[in-house]
Structures are given as structure tokens and as C-alpha cells.
Design a protein around this motif. Structure first.
Motif, mmCIF file in Angstrom:
data_model
loop_
_atom_site.group_PDB
_atom_site.id
_atom_site.type_symbol
_atom_site.label_atom_id
_atom_site.label_comp_id
_atom_site.label_asym_id
_atom_site.label_seq_id
_atom_site.Cartn_x
_atom_site.Cartn_y
_atom_site.Cartn_z
ATOM 1 N N VAL A 1 7.369 11.089 4.472
ATOM 2 C CA VAL A 1 6.748 11.704 5.641
ATOM 3 C C VAL A 1 5.393 11.039 5.850
ATOM 4 O O VAL A 1 4.528 11.085 4.964
ATOM 5 N N TYR A 2 5.202 10.396 7.000
ATOM 6 C CA TYR A 2 3.937 9.724 7.275
ATOM 7 C C TYR A 2 2.782 10.718 7.258
ATOM 8 O O TYR A 2 2.900 11.845 7.754
ATOM 9 N N SER B 1 2.029 12.167 -1.387
ATOM 10 C CA SER B 1 3.344 12.151 -2.016
ATOM 11 C C SER B 1 3.295 11.414 -3.342
ATOM 12 O O SER B 1 2.737 10.316 -3.433
ATOM 13 N N ALA B 2 3.891 12.016 -4.356
ATOM 14 C CA ALA B 2 3.944 11.379 -5.669
ATOM 15 C C ALA B 2 4.750 10.085 -5.617
ATOM 16 O O ALA B 2 4.375 9.081 -6.235
ATOM 17 N N GLN B 3 5.865 10.078 -4.872
ATOM 18 C CA GLN B 3 6.682 8.858 -4.816
ATOM 19 C C GLN B 3 5.905 7.730 -4.146
ATOM 20 O O GLN B 3 6.035 6.564 -4.520
ATOM 21 N N CYS B 4 5.064 8.063 -3.172
ATOM 22 C CA CYS B 4 4.278 7.025 -2.498
ATOM 23 C C CYS B 4 3.133 6.534 -3.383
ATOM 24 O O CYS B 4 2.821 5.339 -3.405
ATOM 25 N N GLY C 1 0.797 -1.216 0.000
ATOM 26 C CA GLY C 1 0.000 0.000 0.000
ATOM 27 C C GLY C 1 0.828 1.263 0.000
ATOM 28 O O GLY C 1 2.041 1.253 -0.250
ATOM 29 N N ASP C 2 0.179 2.387 0.297
ATOM 30 C CA ASP C 2 0.860 3.681 0.326
ATOM 31 C C ASP C 2 1.856 3.694 1.484
ATOM 32 O O ASP C 2 1.471 3.510 2.637
ATOM 33 N N PRO C 3 3.142 3.927 1.211
ATOM 34 C CA PRO C 3 4.151 3.904 2.274
ATOM 35 C C PRO C 3 3.925 4.932 3.375
ATOM 36 O O PRO C 3 4.379 4.752 4.510
ATOM 37 N N PHE D 1 -4.135 8.525 7.217
ATOM 38 C CA PHE D 1 -2.951 9.373 7.318
ATOM 39 C C PHE D 1 -2.805 10.023 8.697
ATOM 40 O O PHE D 1 -1.700 10.316 9.142
ATOM 41 N N ASP D 2 -3.930 10.265 9.374
ATOM 42 C CA ASP D 2 -3.865 10.963 10.665
ATOM 43 C C ASP D 2 -3.190 10.142 11.759
ATOM 44 O O ASP D 2 -2.686 10.703 12.740
#
Length: 337
Positions: free
Chosen positions: A90-91, A95-98, A13-15, A305-306
């Protein structure tokens, strides 16, 4: 006789979300390894960080193919795509890389499934905004999987505590959803849902269709949709050999299914089925995508994300997601819907 454990691919999933955390929390439990061989597709550095965050006693074992995995409790077998710059991670941030990374984990997992190297996918959350930032041309998992696998209009099924729910409509306003509740659509979906359960190895399949209006319209007193469209669609499905009844009032049909009266319910619109499933057990509701050349299960929550990176996220839904993939994966038959 011991049943051979199936290899289940888990794209992480999304890092920047909770996917890596809930994956590591799940794989820190012996019961997952008792039922399957979990294979994570992701970024090893992100997973190492997740292990540290959740304080799990796990070691990463990088492999280049599913056949190389150890699949032993305490060892996390990982196909490492090495596509995340940890200095930029950054958690909880888009982010495009994520977004690009999340897409690449899914793409690789689909390739493994299409090649028959894994039995099923158990997917973790991805973030629509991150996908957009990466210019990935899909808004979510279903659309992505549909394109990567060359499938058309996959079916979504929820399962929670043995109750199964299909959806006649999904992301439509209630007004628009009512507009497409035609007898032809009801008939078509019941036939497809029956084939979907057959692919999962469910025998003697009995369906109920939920009503739309109070008391299923009470013969036209509270609306004519049941009389003019829904019931004729059910009758056409019965004529096609489908064991289906309804429309059954929505205030009772899900309770009846939960108690074993029906093998599945066809929910007419998004929230009707979602509310029933999540009120039954929010954390154990798992989404199953049927209509692909392979089985896919998924947690039914987002990237959160929170709370990402804080060791707060519950892993129950992920555990159930992997277990269902292990349960249905070996029974799954790749017949066209």
C-alpha cells in the motif's frame, strides 16, 4: 575518444515511497544512459507498477549480475530480489515488508560495490519507521552503509551547482553541536575532508570554514568559539598542509563558494549547510557519502509517503544523484580516510 560508462547501482528504496517512481522517471531520460550504465536493485513487480504510474515507455530486463545488463535506453536492467507481496503493498504506509525489502536492496548493492562489479551507488529514499517495523537495526542509510562496509564515521558532503559542503556535526541539537566544536575536531575534519575531495579527483583543494557567531564572533564581541576553538583548529590544519581559511562569516561564505572562491565549505552544524544548499537549489542538492570503500550519492529528500504512487514526485534530485555518481565514480580512489 569515448569514455567508458560506469555501472551505477540504484537500490530502489522503500517500495511504498517515491523511490521506484523517481527511478523510473530518471531512467526514462536518454541523458542518464549517455553518462552511465544504470542498474536497479529492487523488485521487478514494484518497478513494473512504477512504470505504469509514471507512464514511461520502458521495459524491464531481469539480470542476475551487472555483467548481463544491456544498458540501453528504453531498457531498465534490474537485479530482481522478488521480495515484495504486491497484494500487501500500500503506497504511503509503513510496512515491515517494505522496510526489509529496502534493506535488502541496499545490502545487495553494497555487495556489488565491494566486489568491484559496480562503480558507485545512487540511493533512493528509505523510511525509518518501516525499517523499525522490520526490526532492521539501523536508523538510516549512513549507519547501514557504515556497518555493511565495515567503515567508521563516514563523511557527508552536499553538492549543488558546483558548491560542496561538508558538516562538522550532523544530527545534534545546536547546544550539543557547539559543545563538540573543538579545535581538535576542526583540525581532524579538515584533514579528512581534504582526503575526501582527493578521492573524488579534485585537485588544488581550497577550503573555507564557516563562522558560528554573527560576523564570526567579531574577535570575541559576539562569542568566543571562533577565537578559542575554530580558528586554532584551522591553523592546525594549515600546519598539516591543508589549504584552509576562516572562519568566514556564514552570511557570505556559501555565496563565495557558489561563485568558485572555495572548493568546499566546512559547515559547523546541520542546518547551517542544509539551508545554504537547499536555498541554492532544493531539487538539485545531492548528498555524497565519503569514507566508504565505494562512492555513494543520494537524493536529499525522504520517501514522501503523502504523494507516493500518484505520479507527482519530481525526479530532478534523482537524476542529479545518478549523474554525480557517474561523474565521480570512475575517479574515486579507495584510500583509507
Amino acid at each position: 575518444m569515448t569514455t567508458e560508462r560506469a555501472i551505477i547501482a540504484i537500490p530502489m528504496g522503500d517500495p511504498a515511497g517515491i523511490g521506484p517512481e523517481i527511478t523510473m522517471k530518471s531512467l526514462a531520460k536518454q541523458e542518464i544512459y549517455d553518462v552511465c550504465k544504470p542498474l536497479v536493485v529492487g523488485d521487478a513487480a514494484v518497478l513494473e507498477k512504477a512504470i505504469s504510474i509514471v507512464e514511461a515507455n520502458l521495459k524491464i530486463n531481469e539480470v542476475s549480475s551487472p555483467a548481463e545488463g544491456k544498458y540501453e535506453f528504453g531498457t531498465v536492467d534490474v537485479i530482481n530480489l522478488n521480495n515484495i507481496d504486491m497484494d500487501q503493498l500500500v503506497y504511503g504506509q509503513v510496512s515491515a515488508q517494505c522496510g526489509q525489502g529496502a534493506f535488502e536492496y541496499i545490502k545487495k548493492s553494497v555487495e556489488l560495490a565491494m566486489a568491484g562489479e559496480v562503480k558507485a551507488l545512487a540511493t533512493t529514499p528509505i523510511n525509518k519507521e518501516s525499517l523499525k517495523a522490520a526490526e532492521v537495526p539501523f536508523i538510516g542509510h549512513t549507519e547501514m552503509l557504515e556497518a555493511l562496509a565495515g567503515s567508521n564515521d563516514p563523511l557527508t558532503m552536499f553538492e549543488v551547482n558546483g558548491m560542496r559542503i561538508f558538516f562538522l556535526t550532523r544530527h545534534l541539537s545546536l547546544k550539543d553541536a557547539i559543545g563538540v566544536m573543538t579545535k581538535e575536531r576542526v583540525h581532524d575534519y579538515l584533514v579528512r575532508c581534504d582526503k575526501a575531495l582527493q578521492r573524488l579527483g579534485v585537485e588544488n583543494r581550497r577550503f573555507a570554514v564557516a563562522g558560528l557567531n554573527p560576523h564570526s564572533g567579531e574577535g570575541g564581541l559576539f562569542g568566543w568559539e571562533e577565537v578559542e576553538e575554530i580558528k586554532p583548529g584551522i591553523e592546525a590544519a594549515v600546519q598539516s598542509g591543508i589549504n584552509a581559511v576562516g572562519p568566514v562569516p556564514a552570511d557570505s561564505v556559501f555565496f563565495q563558494a557558489l561563485n568558485g572562491k572555495y572548493d568546499a565549505v566546512l559547515s559547523l552544524y546541520h542546518d547551517q549547510g542544509h539551508i545554504a544548499a537547499k536555498m541554492t537549489d532544493f531539487h538539485r542538492t545531492v548528498s555524497i557519502t565519503n569514507g566508504l570503500p565505494f562512492l555513494r550519492t543520494s537524493v536529499d529528500h525522504g520517501t514522501a509517503f503523502d504523494i507516493a504512487g500518484k505520479n507527482i514526485a519530481e525526479s530532478i534530485s534523482m537524476e542529479e544523484c545518478i549523474k554525480l555518481a557517474a561523474q565521480y565514480g570512475p575517479k574515486f580512489t579507495n584510500n583509507s580516510l
